[in-house]
Design a protein around this motif. Structure first.
Motif, PDB file in Angstrom:
ATOM      1  N   GLY A  90      12.232  32.724  76.065  1.00  0.00           N
ATOM      2  CA  GLY A  90      13.738  33.279  76.775  1.00  0.00           C
ATOM      3  C   GLY A  90      14.415  32.236  76.833  1.00  0.00           C
ATOM      4  N   MET A 110      22.104  28.840  84.816  1.00  0.00           N
ATOM      5  CA  MET A 110      21.193  29.732  84.404  1.00  0.00           C
ATOM      6  C   MET A 110      20.129  29.499  83.527  1.00  0.00           C
ATOM      7  SD  MET A 110      22.561  33.515  82.896  1.00  0.00           S
ATOM      8  CE  MET A 110      22.874  32.632  81.371  1.00  0.00           C
ATOM      9  N   GLY A 167      17.865  27.649  85.508  1.00  0.00           N
ATOM     10  CA  GLY A 167      17.006  28.690  86.458  1.00  0.00           C
ATOM     11  C   GLY A 167      15.785  29.038  85.464  1.00  0.00           C
ATOM     12  N   ALA A 168      16.039  29.381  84.388  1.00  0.00           N
ATOM     13  CA  ALA A 168      15.023  29.968  83.460  1.00  0.00           C
ATOM     14  C   ALA A 168      13.839  28.946  83.357  1.00  0.00           C
ATOM     15  CB  ALA A 168      15.603  30.300  81.902  1.00  0.00           C
ATOM     16  N   LEU A 187      11.977  28.635  86.394  1.00  0.00           N
ATOM     17  CA  LEU A 187      10.968  29.566  86.438  1.00  0.00           C
ATOM     18  C   LEU A 187       9.362  29.290  85.756  1.00  0.00           C
ATOM     19  CD1 LEU A 187       9.948  32.657  86.852  1.00  0.00           C
ATOM     20  CD2 LEU A 187      10.841  32.891  84.587  1.00  0.00           C
ATOM     21  N   THR A 245      11.413  36.764  77.608  1.00  0.00           N
ATOM     22  CA  THR A 245      11.955  37.102  78.657  1.00  0.00           C
ATOM     23  C   THR A 245      12.961  36.268  79.558  1.00  0.00           C
ATOM     24  OG1 THR A 245      10.089  36.192  80.167  1.00  0.00           O
ATOM     25  CG2 THR A 245       9.801  38.326  79.139  1.00  0.00           C
ATOM     26  N   VAL A 246      13.847  36.655  80.205  1.00  0.00           N
ATOM     27  CA  VAL A 246      14.488  35.736  80.723  1.00  0.00           C
ATOM     28  C   VAL A 246      14.812  36.257  82.636  1.00  0.00           C
ATOM     29  CG1 VAL A 246      15.834  34.723  78.898  1.00  0.00           C
ATOM     30  CG2 VAL A 246      16.708  36.576  80.283  1.00  0.00           C
ATOM     31  N   GLY A 286      20.837  29.608  89.617  1.00  0.00           N
ATOM     32  CA  GLY A 286      20.358  30.270  88.442  1.00  0.00           C
ATOM     33  C   GLY A 286      20.494  31.726  88.431  1.00  0.00           C
TER      34      GLY A 286
END
Lengths: 524, 1083
Positions: free
Chosen positions: A70, A132, A135-136, A139, B735-736, B792
Motif C-alpha cells: 500500500g 499521508m 502515515g502509511a 502504520l 492496503t492503505v 496522516g
C-alpha cells in the motif's frame, strides 16, 4: 347512590414492606443472573470491520505485506498528485526548467513567485499527501514489529521495516527541503494521539531522516531474489543513495561522499555491490522498453490501463499523444531549450523535449501556454508518460525513475569538487557526458567545475524534480539572482520576484487552522 | 361460552391489565371472601366487582386447592354462600342470589354494536335506578325483563354510556361510540403497559380503529396528523416509499434522526415488515422519561411502540377489507409551449451576445409535447387483507394475509406487497405461557429515477426541461427514445422511464418467540427472542432497444443484493403489586442484539439479446464486489412505577447500554430518567370543582442516547484494493490507511430532556386537553472533524462541545362536540411548536450542506446560532429596471457582491409549528372522517425551480418566465434571460443561491376524507355476515399553499443526512391524490 369499591388488595398497609421485599429481592437477584444470560462475553461488543483490516490489529505476514504494498501503491496512485506531478512542479516548474503552462493560477504562483497564497493548491497537496504517505509507513513501523505469525520470517520482517523506514525518510526529505521545519510524526495517531505537534527544527528533521535511512540501510537487502524487485522496492543501495542526497542537501559533503561511494560501482571509485551501471542509451531510461534497468536505483511502477496510474502525465503530453484540448501544463522554458542547444546536447534534448504545432489549422488546436505564441511550435515534456494508451482518461504505463545512478555519479562529482578534489570530480562528469556523445568538460577551476556540474545535472535530470534543489545547494543568493534574471524567448524579463523567504513554501493555512501549534514560515 | 350475567350497577368499571392465568392454587383457613378474592386476583389477574353490602353475611371459608380452574375455585367458595358469581371478560361479578327479583315485566331484547356495526360482547345493560342488569353475549345480543317505563343504561369500557327509554318496544338496538380518551385504557410504555391515568411522561397514543377504513400502505402513515410532537413527512410520492418521522424536532447532526420502532416488543429500525392493516395500537414515547427505558439505541428520536392484532378469547372472527382506487398527480406545472420556448432560447442567446442564433420554424412546428402528460398517468391501486382470529381458554390466535398492488402516478413505477402475519399465544399450564409473532412480506418494486437533473436521468426534471419541440423517438428511426436537451447520451423522460427496468424484490421478516413464567412473590419472567431479516435483490437493466446509450453498449446490467439480519434477545422480570393505597410495579431486564449486514454489487454490459437480462449473459463485467458488517448492542435496564392512592405518581428508570459502534474505550453509558405526576383532581380540596373531571400535572427529566451513523468509528481502517505491480507484471494486493482516523474514545450522543405537562378533562370528560412543554438538548454531537494533516489522516469522528436544542410546546385538544338525534361529532386538534437551534463552540467552521447540482454550490448550512435546516445565500432585492439583472444585497457595503461577505441566513426548513385536525361525524349509519394537517413557517429551497426558471440553458422553463425582463423600463421580478453564467463585474449571476429560490412551505391539507356507510344487519344477515361497511376515501384532495412546486412536503433526501438536508426540492417524484372505494366485511 351505591358506593363502588375495588378489593384487589386485602393487605394492610403496615404489612407492605415485608411483603414487597421478597419480590424486590428476587428482581435484583434475577437481574444479576440475567447479566450473565443474555449479556454475553466481552467479545460480544468487540466487533471489528470485516471489509478492511484495522490499524493496530496486524496479525499475519500477509497483513504486513499488504500494508507495505500500500505504501508504494499510494505513491503511484494518481488520485494523489505528489509523485505523479507535483514533485515536478516543485523541482522544475519552480526553477528555470519549466513554465507553469496550463490554466491553474496556483501553479502560476509557484512558477513566477508573484503571489504564493497560503492556500495554494499544489503546495497544500504536497503537504497533505506526503504526510499521508508518511502515515502509511508509520502504520508499518508501529504494527509490524508485534506480528508473531511464523510465516513472517525475521529477515522479511526486518526488510519490511527497512522499506517503511526508507520510504518515511524519503518523504520527509521531500518535505523538509520544501517547507523547512516540519512536524515530525513518527507514529500513527492510534499509538500517538497527540495531534497538535509543533514543527521540529530542520536539524532534528534531518537527524530523523538520517537515522531512518541508516536503519533502512542495515535492514534492507542489496537485492531481492526477484531482481525486478530490486529496483521497485527499497534496497540498501536506495537508502544509501538518499543518504548521499540528504547529506549533500545539509551541506555535509564528506558524509555525502561516503554514501555516494557505497552506491557507486568500482568503476566510479565506489564499493557498491548492487551492480548499478549507466545504460548505454540515454533514451532507454524513458522509452518504457527498459523498465527497472541497471541504472535505476528506485523506480515507481505504473501499470497501463490502471486508471489510477499515470493520469497526471497526460496533462503535459502534446495533444497529438493525449488528445484533450486544453492548454497543456509545464512546457519547458526557452531557457532550458537554449541550455540544451548551447551544450550541443542533442541526445538528451531529444529524449527530454518534443515539439508540436497546435496553433490555428493544426490537427489538435489548443491555446498556447503563457510565454509562447499561438503561432509557435510548442515544446512539451517528453521524458515521462510518452507511451500514452489513447483516450484521455487512461493512464500511461511508463514508470517513473525516482533515483538513478547518473544522479549519484554527478553528486559524487559535486561532493569531490566542494571538498577541493576537483580533479577527481572531472572524470565522473565526463563519464556522464560521454554517454550522450558529449566531449569532456573544458572546465578546470573549482568554480567552473561547480558550474559545469550544475549545468550537467540540469540537462541530465531535467523534469526529474531535481533542479530547484540543485540550485539551492549551489547557493540561496545564486538561486534568487538566477531566477530573477529569467527572460522569455524575446529576452524580456519574466518579472519573477524571488526573495529569500520565498525559497521555502508556506505552511498550508487550512492545516494551520486544524493545528494551532503549526507556525508559518517567515514572509507568508 | 355463555357470558350473560347479572351485574351490579357500575358507573366506573376499572380493569387492571395483567397477565391472565386460569389456574389457581389456594391454601387458606378461615379466610374472608375478600381475602380469597384478593388472592385469586393476585394469581390470575381477574378482578372482582362487588359492594360491601353484598358480602355482608357471607361465611368465612377454608380452602385448599391446587392448580384448579378459577371456576372450580369460585364454585367451592360460593358453595354455601348466599351469593352467586359470573365472569365477564376478566371480571368476576359477585352478587346476592336472586331473592328479591324485580317484579316480572316485559321482556326486551336487542343488540349492541359499535359504530362500525360490529357486535359488542360484554356490554353491561342495566335498568336505570335498579341493581339489575345483564351483559351482552358474543353476538352483542341481550335479553332483559324490564318494568314499565324503564330506561336501559348501556356501558362498556372505553365507550360512552347510553341511556335508552324502552317505552313499548320489545327490541332495543344500540350503537356505542368509543370515548376519545379513556383514563383506564392501557397504554404501552415499553416492556409493559400502564393505565393512562397513571402515566407521568409524554406519550401519545394513536387510535388505529380506522386503519382498515382507508388505503394505508405504510405504517408511519397512520401517525400523520394524529399525534402532537410528531411530524410525518412523505418525502417522495413513489409508491411504497418510506415516511420520514420527526419526534420533537431533529436532535442530531450526523446520527440517526428517525424514531426507534418497537413492534410487539421487538426493536426495529423501520416498519418494512409490517402490513399496517395488522396494527392494533401505537404509542409514541416522546420524552426521555418515557423513552429512556430504550436507552441509547436511538430513543433520542422517540420510540414508536406498535402492537399488532391478537386473537380474543371467544368466538372466531373473520374480517376482510378490500379497496380499489385511482391516483393521479396533484397538479402539473405550467410550461412553455414550443413557440414560447423558441422565443426564450433566442432571447437567451441574443442577451449573451450570440446574435446569430435562431431555432428553425420547422422544428418549432414539428412537435409540442407536454412531457408531463406523457410521463404521468392515472394509476390504479388495490388492496385486500383478511384477518382470522379467535381463541379458547388457553390460547389465542390471529392469522392475517394481505395484498397491495399500487401503481405509481409515473409510468412503469409500481409497488406490490404480499404479507402474512401469525400471532399465537398459548398458556401451557399454570405457570408457563408461550407465544410467537411472525410477520413476513414480500415486496416487488419497480423504480424510476428521480431527485436528479435531467442530464443525469432524473425523469421529473427531464419532463420539465426537455423542450416541447423535441421528438419522442429518435429521428433515425431505430426505435430508441429521443434525447433530452442536454446531450445525445441522455434520453428524454420517456427514455428515462421506459429505457431502464429497475426492479427490486424485498423479503422482510419480523418475528419473535417468547415465554412467560409466573414466579412466586408476584413475579413474572419473560424471555423473548426476536429476529428481523431484510433481503433485497435489485436488478437494473438498460434496454438496448430503447435508449441510445444502452444501444451503444448492447445493454447495461446491474445486480445488487443486500441482507440485514438482526436478533434481539430480551429477558425481563416484572414485579407488580398493589398493597393498600400503594401500587408498585418494577421491571428489570437485559437485552442483547446483533446485526449482520452483507451486500454485493455486480455490473456488466454487452448482452447478446435484450430479452436475456441476467448478468451471466454480459460480455464485459465492470463491477464485482461484496461487503459485510456487523454490530452489537448489549443493555441492562430497570424501571419502577409507583402510585399512592392513584394521586401521587412516580416513575424512575435506568438503562445501561454498551455497543460495538462506540469508541472501544467508551462503549458503555448510563441513561437515567425520572418523572412524577400529581392527580390534583383526586385531592379533597378539588372535589368541589365539579366541571373538572380530571386534572393531572406531570414533570420528568431523563437522558437518552443515539448511535453514531458509522459502524466502526473506533477504528482506523485499512482500505484494500490499493494494489501494485513491483516487477511491472504481477499485481499484488495492498492496503492503505483510510483518511478517517479511528476514535476509540467516541461517546454516545446524549440527549437530556426536561418535560412538563398536564392532562385535564372538563365537562364530564367531553373536553380533554393534554399539553406538554419540553427542552431537549443533545450533547456530545458526533461530527467528522478535520485532523491536522501531519497525522496522516484527514478526519476523525469526535464528540463536539456544544449542543443541538429543541424546545417546544405541544398539545392535543379533543372534544365531544355534539351528540343526540342520531348525530355525533367529535373532534381533536393537535399542534406542535418546536424551536431548533445549534450551539457550537466559537470558531467552529460552518458546515455547508445541500449541494445544488445545477450550479455546483451549497444552499444549506449548519452554523452555530442557527437552526438545523438553514438556507444560506444572497438576498434578492429585485430586478434592476435598467439592466434586467437582480440586485443582490451588499451586506458589507463594499460595493461588490461576493460569497464571503454577502451571503446570509435566508430561511429555515423547519416549521414554526405543525398541526393536525381530525373530525369524526356520525349520522345514523353514516360516518364521516376528515383529517386536516399542515405545517406553518417553514421554507423550501426550490432547486427544481432553479432549473425551470433560471433561463440560462437550452431547456424548457415554466410559464412564470413569460413576464421576464425584456427591455429597459420593464418592472418585473423575473430577470432577463441570459445563456451561460456570466455576471457583471462585482456581482454574481442571477441564478445564484438566493432568496429568489426560497419559498414558503406552509400548507393546510385535507389529507383524508372518508365517508362510511354501515349496512343494516337485516340486509346482510345472510351467510353469517355480522357487519358490512362501505367506504369512500379521498386523499390529498385539497391543499392550500403558496408553494410553486408539486408539493411542499416533498424532499430530495430521506434516510441519511436528514438533519442537514431538510427542505430541498429537486425533481422529486410528485405526490398523488387518490379516490378509493372499499368495503369491510366481518363474519
Amino acid at each position: 347512590m351505591m358506593r363502588m369499591q375495588r378489593r384487589y388488595c386485602p393487605f394492610p398497609t403496615a404489612d407492605l414492606a415485608p411483603r414487597l421485599a421478597p419480590g424486590l429481592a428476587a428482581c435484583l437477584a434475577l437481574a444479576l443472573a440475567l447479566a450473565g444470560l443474555s449479556g454475553c462475553s466481552k467479545s460480544f461488543l468487540n466487533q471489528t470491520p470485516q471489509n478492511t483490516l484495522t490499524s493496530g490489529d496486524f496479525k499475519s505476514a500477509a497483513d504486513a505485506e499488504a500494508a507495505i504494498v500500500g505504501c508504494y501503491s499510494l505513491m503511484a496512485n494518481s488520485t494523489y498528485w505528489y509523485y505523479n506531478w507535483n514533485y515536478l512542479i516543485d523541482g522544475d516548474v519552480r526553477s528555470d526548467n519549466n513554465y507553469s503552462g496550463g490554466s491553474a493560477p496556483d501553479i502560476d504562483g509557484v512558477d513566477n513567485f508573484t503571489s504564493v497564497a497560503t492556500d495554494n493548491q499544489p503546495i497544500s497537496e504536497d503537504w497533505y499527501e506526503l504526510y499521508m504517505d508518511i502515515g502509511a509507513t508509520n502504520l508499518i513501523l508501529d504494527d509490524v514489529p508485534g506480528i508473531t505469525d511464523p510465516a513472517l520470517t525475521a529477515t522479511r520482517k526486518a526488510q519490511i521495516l527497512g522499506e517503511a523506514k526508507f520510504l518515511r525518510a524519503y518523504h520527509y526529505s521531500h518535505l523538509v527541503r520544501n517547507y523547512g521545519p516540519v512536524v515530525l510524526q513518527l507514529h500513527t495517531i492510534t499509538v500517538d494521539p497527540n495531534t497538535l505537534k509543533s514543527r521540529s527544527p530542520v536539524d532534528s528533521v534531518y537527524a530523523q531522516i538520517i537515522q531512518d535511512l541508516k536503519d533502512a540501510e542495515a535492514f534492507l537487502p542489496v537485492a531481492y531474489s526477484d531482481n525486478a524487485d530490486s529496483h521497485s522496492r527499497a534496497t540498501q543501495g536506495a537508502a544509501e543513495a538518499v543518504l548521499a542526497k540528504v547529506y549533500a542537501q545539509t551541506g555535509d559533503y564528506r558524509d555525502c561522499l561516503t554514501y555516494c561511494d557505497k552506491v557507486l560501482p568500482p568503476q566510479y571509485g565506489g564499493a557498491g555491490a548492487a551492480g548499478y551501471a549507466l545504460l548505454s542509451n540515454f533514451d532507454w531510461l524513458f522509452d518504457s522498453q527498459h523498465k527497472n534497468s541497471v541504472e535505476s536505483i528506485f523506480e515507481l511502477q505504473h501499470t497501463e490501463g490502471t486508471p489510477d496510474h499515470g493520469y497526471a502525465q497526460g496533462l503535459m503530453l502534446p495533444p497529438s499523444v493525449q488528445a484533450q484540448y486544453w492548454v497543456k501544463f509545464a512546457p519547458p522554458t526557452q531557457d532550458l531549450v537554449r541550455a540544451f542547444k548551447t551544450a550541443g546536447d542533442m541526445v538528451r534534448y531529444k529524449s527530454s523535449i518534443t515539439w508540436e504545432y497546435n496553433g490555428p489549422g493544426s490537427a489538435n488546436p489548443v491555446a498556447s501556454p503563457t510565454h509562447y505564441a499561438s503561432t509557435d511550435t510548442i515544446p512539451y515534456v517528453w521524458k515521462i508518460g510518452r507511451n500514452w494508451p489513447g483516450g484521455w482518461s487512461g493512464g500511461s504505463g511508463d514508470n517513473l525513475v525516482l533515483l538513478r545512478l547518473a544522479d549519484i555519479i554527478l553528486l559524487k562529482a559535486e561532493a569531490l569538487n566542494v571538498l577541493g578534489q576537483t580533479s577527481d570530480a572531472i572524470p565522473l562528469l565526463n563519464a556522464i557526458r560521454a554517454r550522450v556523445d558529449l566531449p569532456p568538460t573544458t572546465a578546470v577551476s573549482q568554480t567552473d567545475v561547480a558550474l559545469a556540474i550544475l549545468n550537467e545535472r540540469r540537462l541530465e535530470l531535467a523534469f526529474e524534480g531535481e533542479r530547484w534543489y540543485d540550485l539551492l545547494r549551489f547557493g540561496a543568493q545564486y538561486t534568487i539572482d538566477l531566477m530573477n534574471g529569467q527572460v522569455d524567448g524575446k529576452g524580456v524579463s519574466l518579472g519573477y520576484q524571488v526573495t529569500a523567504s520565498k525559497l521555502l513554501y508556506p505552511i498550508p493555512q487550512n492545516d494551520r487552522d486544524n493545528n494551532p501549534n503549526l507556525s508559518q514560515n517567515p514572509g507568508y | 361460552m355463555k357470558l350473560t350475567a347479572i351485574l351490579v350497577l357500575t358507573t366506573c368499571l376499572q380493569v387492571s391489565a395483567k397477565v391472565y392465568s386460569q389456574k389457581v392454587t389456594l391454601s387458606l383457613r378461615n379466610a374472608s371472601l375478600g381475602k380469597v378474592f384478593g388472592e385469586i386476583t393476585k394469581q390470575t389477574g381477574y378482578s372482582f366487582l362487588y359492594t360491601d353490602e353484598v358480602l355482608e353475611g357471607a361465611q368465612k371459608v377454608d380452602i385448599k386447592i391446587t392448580n384448579a380452574s378459577i371456576e372450580s375455585v369460585l364454585d367451592r367458595c360460593f358453595r354455601d354462600q348466599p351469593l352467586t358469581y359470573s365472569i365477564v371478560e376478566h371480571t368476576v361479578v359477585v352478587q346476592r342470589k336472586q331473592e328479591n327479583n324485580a317484579p316480572p315485566g316485559t321482556e326486551v331484547h336487542g343488540q349492541v354494536t359499535d359504530t362500525a356495526g360490529r357486535p359488542m360482547a360484554g356490554v353491561t345493560v342495566t335498568i336505570a335506578g335498579t341493581r339489575k342488569g345483564v351483559a351482552t353475549d358474543a353476538d352483542g345480543r341481550f335479553t332483559i325483563s324490564v318494568p314499565e317505563k324503564a330506561v336501559l343504561h348501556f356501558s362498556s369500557v372505553g365507550y360512552e354510556g347510553v341511556d335508552v327509554a324502552v317505552a313499548d318496544r320489545a327490541k332495543v338496538n344500540v350503537i356505542l361510540r368509543p370515548i376519545a380518551v379513556s383514563l383506564n385504557d392501557m397504554v404501552f410504555i415499553g416492556y409493559g403497559a400502564q393505565r393512562r391515568r397513571d402515566i407521568t411522561s409524554a406519550i401519545s397514543t394513536i387510535s388505529v380503529t380506522d386503519v382498515s377504513e382507508r388505503p394505508v400502505v405504510s405504517a408511519a402513515e397512520i401517525l400523520a396528523g394524529k399525534s402532537p410532537g410528531t411530524q410525518i413527512l412523505l418525502p417522495s410520492g413513489k409508491p411504497g416509499s418510506d415516511f420520514t418521522v420527526f419526534v420533537r424536532g431533529i436532535a442530531s447532526l450526523t446520527g440517526n434522526t428517525q424514531p426507534l420502532y418497537v413492534i410487539d416488543g421487538v426493536v426495529s429500525y423501520d416498519t418494512h415488515s409490517l402490513d399496517p392493516n395488522t396494527i392494533q395500537s401505537i404509542s409514541i414515547l416522546k420524552d426521555a422519561s418515557a423513552a429512556g427505558i430504550y436507552g441509547a439505541a436511538g430513543s433520542t428520536n422517540g420510540v414508536v411502540l406498535i402492537t399488532t392484532k391478537k386473537g380474543v378469547k371467544g368466538r372466531a372472527k373473520v374480517e376482510v377489507n378490500a379497496y380499489t382506487g385511482s391516483q393521479q398527480i396533484t397538479k402539473k406545472i405550467k410550461l412553455l409551449n414550443s413557440r414560447q420556448l423558441a422565443t426564450l432560447l433566442t432571447e437567451e442567446q441574443v442577451n449573451s451576445g450570440n446574435t446569430g442564433f435562431s431555432i428553425p420554424d420547422s422544428l418549432v412546428t414539428a412537435n409540442n409535447n407536454n412531457w408531463q402528460d406523457l410521463v404521468y398517468r392515472k394509476a390504479p391501486m388495490t388492496g385486500i387483507n383478511a384477518g382470522f382470529s379467535g381463541g379458547g381458554d388457553k390460547g389465542t390466535y390471529y392469522f392475517g394475509v394481505g395484498y397491495v398492488d399500487q401503481d405509481g402516478i409515473a409510468e412503469t413505477s409500481n409497488y406490490k406487497r404480499y404479507s402474512v402475519i401469525l400471532n399465537l399465544e398459548q398458556q401451557m399450564n399454570d405457570w408457563l405461557g408461550v407465544g410467537t409473532h411472525i410477520s413476513y412480506n414480500r415486496t416487488g418494486y419497480n423504480d424510476v429515477y428521480d431527485n436528479n437533473r435531467a442530464q443525469y436521468n432524473g425523469f421529473v426534471l427531464s419532463a420539465l426541461n426537455t423542450p416541447p419541440f423535441s421528438a419522442i423517438y429518435n429521428t433515425n428511426g431505430d426505435g430508441t427514445y429521443g434525447f433530452s436537451a442536454f446531450s445525445q447520451a441522455v434520453p428524454n423522460p420517456m427514455g428515462d422511464i421506459y429505457g431502464t427496468n429497475n426492479y427490486t424484490i424485498g423479503n422482510n421478516l419480523l418475528g419473535d418467540g417468547h415465554l412467560v413464567i409466573k414466579l412466586p412473590f408476584a413475579l413474572s419472567f419473560r424471555s423473548q427472542l426476536g429476529v428481523t431479516l431484510e433481503n433485497t435483490y435489485q436488478s437494473i437493466f438498460q434496454d438496448p432497444r430503447l435508449t441510445e446509450r444502452a444501444k451503444q453498449l448492447a445493454g447495461i446490467g446491474n445486480y445488487n443484493t443486500a441482507e440485514g439480519f438482526r436478533y434481539i434477545w430480551d429477558n425481563t422480570l416484572t414485579f407488580d403489586k398493589q398493597a393498600g393505597k400503594h401500587a408498585i410495579d418494577v421491571i428489570v431486564g437485559s437485552s442483547a442484539s446483533k446485526q449482520h449486514d452483507q451486500s454485493s454489487n455486480q455490473a456488466g454490459y454487452g448482452f447478446p439479446s435484450p430479452d436475456v437480462q441476467v448478468l451471466s449473459a454480459a460480455s464485459t463485467y465492470t463491477l464485482n464486489q461484496s461487503f459485510a458488517d456487523a454490530w452489537t448492542l448489549e443493555s441492562y435496564f430497570g424501571r419502577a412505577n409507583y402510585a399512592y392512592d392513584g394521586k401521587y405518581l412516580a416513575s424512575a428508570s435506568i438503562r445501561w447500554d454498551g455497543s460495538s459502534r462506540l469508541g472501544i474505550r467508551n462503549q458503555w453509558a448510563n441513561f437515567p430518567a425520572f418523572s412524577a405526576g400529581w392527580r390534583v383532581s383526586d385531592e379533597d380540596f378539588f372535589k368541589s370543582v365539579h366541571f373538572v373531571s380530571d386534572l393531572k400535572l406531570r414533570a420528568g427529566w431523563g437522558a437518552t442516547g443515539n448511535l453514531p451513523a458509522d459502524l466502526y468509528p473506533s477504528f482506523t481502517q485499512l482500505i484494500a484494493g490499493n494494489n501494485y505491480a513491483f516487477n511491472d507484471s504481477t499485481m499484488v494486493s495492498g492496503t492503505v490507511p483510510s483518511s478517517q482516523a479511528g476514535n476509540p474514545d467516541l461517546l454516545w450522543e446524549e440527549t437530556k430532556q426536561f418535560n412538563t405537562g398536564l392532562d385535564i378533562s372538563v365537562l364530564n370528560n367531553r373536553l380533554n386537553l393534554s399539553a406538554d412543554f419540553y427542552v431537549k438538548r443533545t450533547h456530545d454531537l458526533i461530527l467528522s472533524v478535520p485532523q491536522p494533516q501531519s497525522t496522516g489522516v484527514s478526519t476523525k469522528e469526535v464528540n463536539m462541545p456544544g449542543y443541538v436544542q429543541n424546545k417546544g410546546f405541544e398539545f392535543i385538544l379533543s372534544a365531544d362536540i355534539f351528540r343526540g338525534h342520531g348525530l355525533s361529532w367529535t373532534s381533536a386538534l393537535n399542534m406542535s411548536f418546536n424551536k431548533n437551534i445549534v450551539e457550537l463552540p466559537a470558531g467552529t467552521s460552518p458546515i455547508l450542506t445541500g449541494y445544488i447540482q445545477d450550479i455546483g454550490g451549497n444552499a444549506g448550512i449548519v452554523k452555530s446560532g442557527l437552526p438545523l435546516g438553514s438556507f444560506w445565500g444572497y438576498i434578492d432585492d429585485g430586478v434592476n429596471v435598467q439592466t434586467g439583472n437582480i440586485t443582490f444585497r451588499d451586506l458589507n457595503h463594499d460595493g461588490k457582491i461576493d460569497p464571503d461577505n454577502d451571503r446570509a441566513f435566508i430561511g429555515s426548513a423547519l416549521p414554526k409549528f405543525t398541526y393536525g385536525f381530525t373530525n369524526q361525524l356520525s349520522y345514523k349509519r353514516f360516518d364521516l372522517n376528515i383529517l386536516i394537517d399542515g405545517v406553518y413557517g417553514n421554507k423550501i429551497f426550490d432547486a427544481t425551480r432553479m432549473e425551470t426558471e433560471d433561463m440560462t440553458d437550452m431547456v424548457n422553463q415554466t410559464t412564470a418566465v413569460l413576464h421576464r425582463w425584456k427591455k429597459p423600463g420593464d418592472a418585473t421580478d423575473m430577470p432577463k434571460a441570459y445563456y451561460g453564467s456570466a455576471a457583471p463585474a462585482g456581482t454574481v449571476p442571477n441564478y445564484s443561491i438566493s432568496t429568489r429560490w426560497v419559498e414558503s412551505g406552509s400548507f393546510l391539507r385535507f389529507r383524508q376524507i372518508t365517508l362510511d356507510y354501515n349496512l343494516d344487519r337485516k340486509w346482510i344477515g345472510i351467510a353469517g355476515i355480522s357487519g358490512l361497511r362501505l367506504f369512500i376515501t379521498l386523499q390529498n384532495m385539497f391543499i392550500i399553499t403558496k408553494y410553486k412546486g408539486y408539493s411542499p412536503e416533498l424532499n430530495v433526501t430521506s434516510g441519511a443526512n436528514l438533519a442537514t438536508q431538510e427542505g430541498f426540492d429537486h425533481g422529486t417524484y410528485p405526490e398523488a391524490k387518490s379516490f378509493t372505494f372499499g368495503l369491510n366485511v366481518s363474519l
